[in-house]
Design an enzyme around this catalytic site. Structure first.
Site, PDB file in Angstrom:
ATOM      1  N   ASP A   1       0.810  -1.224   0.000  1.00  0.00           N
ATOM      2  CA  ASP A   1       0.000   0.000   0.000  1.00  0.00           C
ATOM      3  C   ASP A   1       0.841   1.271   0.000  1.00  0.00           C
ATOM      4  OD1 ASP A   1      -2.427  -1.247  -0.132  1.00  0.00           O
ATOM      5  OD2 ASP A   1      -2.792  -1.212   2.026  1.00  0.00           O
TER       6      ASP A   1
ATOM      7  N   VAL B   1      -4.642  30.340 -36.111  1.00  0.00           N
ATOM      8  CA  VAL B   1      -5.450  29.157 -35.770  1.00  0.00           C
ATOM      9  C   VAL B   1      -6.732  29.548 -35.031  1.00  0.00           C
ATOM     10  CG1 VAL B   1      -3.491  27.579 -35.717  1.00  0.00           C
ATOM     11  CG2 VAL B   1      -4.157  28.780 -33.622  1.00  0.00           C
TER      12      VAL B   1
END
Length: 661
Positions: free
Chosen positions: A320, A450
Site C-alpha cells: 500500500d 489558428v
C-alpha cells in the site's frame, strides 16, 4: 474541509523546517477487522483509536445494516456483538463505497449467511477485480453472482459451506481473510497457503477474539464454529499514513521529527525496510505490544536517499505504500527498480501507470514495467497531475509538491483522500505547510492564424474570467523596441525595457480587448507583420522571457484566467487544469491571414504569407527556449476545417470535463 470534488485542484506549499512530534490516524486494516469481528463475537467490544475514514465507516454501516447495534460517541466505538449466527438479512443493498477491503472481507462473511444480500460500491470499486475472492468462496460452496467478477456481488444461500485448503496464487491479506472469515462458519478446518506472507491482522485479531488459529509457515488455518468473545481494542496509528510523512521528512533538507505510536507489524513494515535500504534515517523508539500488534514511535531525519533494486520479499509488506515510495525514488540519487508488484495494477487505480504518468509530467525519467517501474532520480518540475481518485496517489503527489524546491505541483483527483486519511489536510496544516487551491487557468496555445485570440476571448467571456493575451505582451515589448530604435543585440537594454513595460488590458464596450502601451491604445499596431516579426526575434532570449514571465503570472486572479499564447501550457502555467493547443495547416492559416489583410485594404500575395508562416513556424518550434509545441497533457484541436463556433464548443466541453467552474 468541505467535501472535495473530483475536479478540485490542490497544491501544498514548501516549508523551511519540520520538527516536533505528531500522530497519524488509526490503522485502516485493523479498524475494518475490529468492526467485523466485534459484530460476530458475543458480548461487548470496545474500540479506541478507530479510523473514522469513509472506508471504515462504510464497514461500520454495513454491519449496522446486518442488525448489529454499534454506538459511536466520537471517542470510542461500542459494539453489542450478536455472535456468529446473529446477523440479520439486510433490507437493502449493502454499500461499501470505495472500500475494497470492506467488499472482499464482507464477501467471506456474507458467503456463509443463510440469507440473501448484495454488496455494491462506487464507480471505482465497481471496476476492481473480485474474482480472486469469488473463486475460492465458490469452491467452498458459496453462491455469488456478478458480471465479469465485479461488483455488485449478489449472495444467495443454497447450501452450507465446506472447508477447503486453498493454495493462493498471490500473497493477499484480503483474499486470505475472506476465506478464513467464511471458514469460521464451517465444520472442520479451513486453511490458506500463500506464496509469500501477507499482512497478518486477521489471524492476530481472531486469536484475540478466541478463535483457534494455527500457523505453519505460509499456511494459516482456522477451526470452524469458534466461540468469539468481545474484546477491548486500541487501534495503533496506521503505518500507511505514517509512510507519507516518513518520505516527506527523509527527502526534506531540514527535518527531524517523531511520529507517535505507529504499527510496525512485521507483515506491514516493508516500507521502513525499503526506505532504510535507500539510506533513510528512521529510528524506532518505545517499542511495545498493543492488542497483539507491535507499535513504536518513529523518528524521521533528513537523509540522502539512493536508488535501489527493491527486494521482492518486501513487496507484500509494503504493497500500500508504493505510491509514496515512487516519490522517494524520484528524489533519490540513481535508479530505483521495482519488479514483482503486478498487484499494484489492481488497487483503487492502476498505481503503476498513475504514478509513472504523473512523475513523467513532473520531469522525472521513469518507465512502466509489466509488474513494476524503473525510476531515475531527478528534480521535480511544475505541473498538474491527476490522482485519478486514488487516495494514496493523490496524497503522494501533494507531498511531492512540498519537496519540489519551489515548483508548483497541482493535483486533481483528490476526492477520495477521506477514504483512508480524513485528517490529511488538517495534519499538513498543523505542520506549517500551506494548503492551496490554485486559481484555475485555461491555457490555449498555438501558432498564429489558428483562431486563438477570438476563441480565448469567447471562452473568457462565457466563463466570466480574466483574459491574458500573452502574445500582446511580447508584441508590446517588440513595439516599444521598434519605437525606441533599440538594438536587438543590446540584451541589457532589452531586459530593462521589459521590466519597465507599462501594459494594460481593458474590455471595450463592444466586448473586444483593448490593449494600452504607455497609455496609448495599440491593438492595430501590435497586429502588424513587422511587430510580429520583431516579437518572434526577441521572444527566444531567456532573460527577456524570465522578465515577462513574472508579469504574465500576475494575471492569474479570481475567479480564473484564460491565457492565450505559445508557451502558456509548457512554461508559464504548467499546473493549469486544462491545456489546449490549437493548430491548423499552413495553407489554411495563410488564407485566413490574407482575408484579414484584404479587409483592411492591404494587398499581399497568399504565397508570401504562406512562406512567412512556414518560416516562423520552423523558427518557433525549433528554438531552444520554450519552443512552440503542445504540452504533454494538452488537448490538441485542429481548426483547419472548423468554425470558431465549433472550436468554442469543443473547448467548453473540455472545460466541463476538466475544470471546476
Amino acid at each position: 474541509m468541505a467535501k472535495i470534488n473530483s475536479l478540485d485542484v490542490f497544491s501544498l506549499g514548501a516549508i523551511d523546517q519540520l520538527s516536533g512530534q505528531f500522530s497519524v490516524p488509526g490503522d485502516k486494516s485493523i479498524s475494518h477487522r475490529s468492526i467485523i469481528f466485534g459484530s460476530i463475537a458475543k458480548g461487548i467490544t470496545q474500540i479506541k483509536g478507530f479510523l473514522r475514514s469513509e472506508d471504515c465507516l462504510a464497514t461500520l454501516k454495513v454491519m449496522q445494516d446486518l442488525g448489529v447495534d454499534i454506538i459511536d460517541d466520537g471517542i470510542e466505538i461500542v459494539i453489542n456483538g450478536v455472535g456468529l449466527n446473529g446477523l440479520k438479512a439486510p433490507k437493502h443493498d449493502l454499500d461499501c463505497g470505495n472500500a475494497g477491503t470492506a467488499m472482499r472481507l464482507l464477501s467471506g462473511l456474507l458467503a456463509a449467511q443463510k440469507f440473501n444480500a448484495t454488496l455494491t460500491g462506487d464507480e471505482s470499486l465497481s471496476g476492481r477485480p473480485m474474482g480472486r475472492v469469488i473463486k475460492p468462496l465458490t469452491q467452498m460452496g458459496a453462491s455469488i453472482d456478478s458480471i465479469d467478477f465485479k461488483a455488485p456481488l449478489k449472495f444467495s444461500y443454497k447450501q452450507k459451506l465446506a472447508p477447503i485448503h486453498y493454495i493462493s496464487p498471490i500473497a493477499s491479506a484480503q483474499v486470505k481473510s475472506a476465506i478464513l472469515i467464511a471458514g469460521l462458519y464451517v465444520d472442520g478446518t479451513t486453511s490458506v497457503t500463500e506464496p509469500n506472507k501477507s499482512r497478518d491482522h486477521t489471524e492476530t485479531m481472531l486469536k484475540g477474539f478466541g478463535c483457534d488459529v494455527h500457523i505453519d509457515g505460509l499456511t494459516i488455518s482456522v477451526q470452524g464454529k469458534p466461540d468469539l468473545a468481545g474484546q477491548k481494542i486500541e487501534v495503533p496509528a496506521d503505518i500507511s499514513s505514517a509512510a507519507f510523512f516518513m518520505v516527506l521528512g527523509l527527502c526534506h533538507p531540514q527535518a527531524d521529527f517523531v511520529i507517535k505510536n505507529v504499527s510496525i507489524n512485521p507483515t506491514r513494515d516493508g516500507v521502513i525496510k525499503i526506505l532504510k535500504a535507500m539510506g533513510g534515517r528512521l529510528t524506532m523508539d518505545n517499542i511495545k505490544n498493543q492488542a497483539g500488534e507491535q507499535v513504536a514511535d518513529i523518528r524521521v531525519q533528513s537523509s540522502e536517499l539512493i536508488g535501489i533494486d527493491i527486494p521482492h520479499e518486501l513487496i507484500p509488506s509494503a504493497i500500500d505504500e508504493f505510491p509514496v515510495l515512487f516519490v522517494a525514488a524520484a528524489l533519490a540519487t540513481g535508479r530505483t527498480t521495482l519488479t514483482g508488484a503486478e498487484e499494484l495494477r489492481h488497487k483503487e487505480s492502476d498505481r503503476i501507470k498513475v504514478m509513472v504518468d504523473g512523475l513523467k509530467l513532473l520531469g522525472i525519467e521513469c518507465s512502466e514495467q509489466p509488474d513494476g517501474a524503473v525510476i531515475h532520480g531527478g528534480q521535480l518540475q511544475s505541473g498538474l497531475v491527476d490522482g485519478h481518485g486514488d487516495h494514496r496517489c493523490a496524497m503522494s503527489f501533494l507531498l511531492a509538491g512540498t519537496l519540489s524546491q519551489g515548483q508548483e505541483i497541482a493535483v486533481k483527483g483528490c476526492h477520495n483522500i477521506g477514504t483512508s486519511f480524513p485528517e490529511f489536510f488538517d495534519l499538513v496544516k498543523s505542520l506549517g505547510i500551506q494548503v492551496n487551491q490554485p486559481i484555475p487557468v485555461i491555457t490555449i496555445d498555438g501558432p498564429s492564424g489558428v483562431g486563438k485570440g477570438t476563441t480565448c476571448a469567447l471562452v473568457a467571456e462565457q466563463l466570466g474570467w480574466h483574459l491574458l493575451d500573452s502574445g500582446s505582451i511580447y508584441r508590446a515589448l517588440a513595439l516599444k523596441v521598434m519605437k525606441a530604435s533599440i538594438d536587438t543585440k543590446d540584451e541589457a537594454l532589452l531586459i530593462e525595457t521589459a521590466k519597465s513595460l507599462q501594459l494594460s488590458f481593458t474590455v471595450a464596450d463592444d466586448g473586444t480587448t483593448q490593449i494600452k502601451l504607455d497609455g496609448e491604445v495599440v491593438n492595430e499596431q501590435l497586429r502588424s507583420e513587422a511587430c510580429g516579426d520583431m516579437a518572434s526575434k526577441i521572444a527566444p532570449i531567456p532573460a527577456i522571457r524570465q522578465a515577462l514571465f513574472i508579469r504574465q503570472k500576475a494575471f492569474q486572479r479570481h475567479p480564473g484566467l484564460v491565457a492565450d499564447g505559445r508557451d502558456m501550457g509548457t512554461v508559464v502555467f504548467k499546473s493549469a487544469p486544462l491545456k489546449v493547443f490549437l493548430t491548423a495547416n499552413a495553407e489554411e492559416r495563410a488564407k485566413r491571414r490574407h482575408k484579414q489583410l484584404k479587409l483592411k485594404g492591404v494587398d499581399v500575395k497568399i504565397r508570401a504569407l504562406l512562406e512567412d508562416i512556414e518560416a516562423r513556424d520552423f523558427r518557433d518550434s525549433t528554438r531552444k527556449v520554450a519552443p512552440l509545441v503542445p504540452a504533454a497533457d494538452a488537448h490538441v484541436i485542429d481548426t483547419s476545417d472548423l468554425s470558431i463556433k465549433q472550436v468554442l464548443a469543443q473547448i467548453m466541453n473540455l472545460v466541463e470535463q476538466n475544470v471546476k467552474v
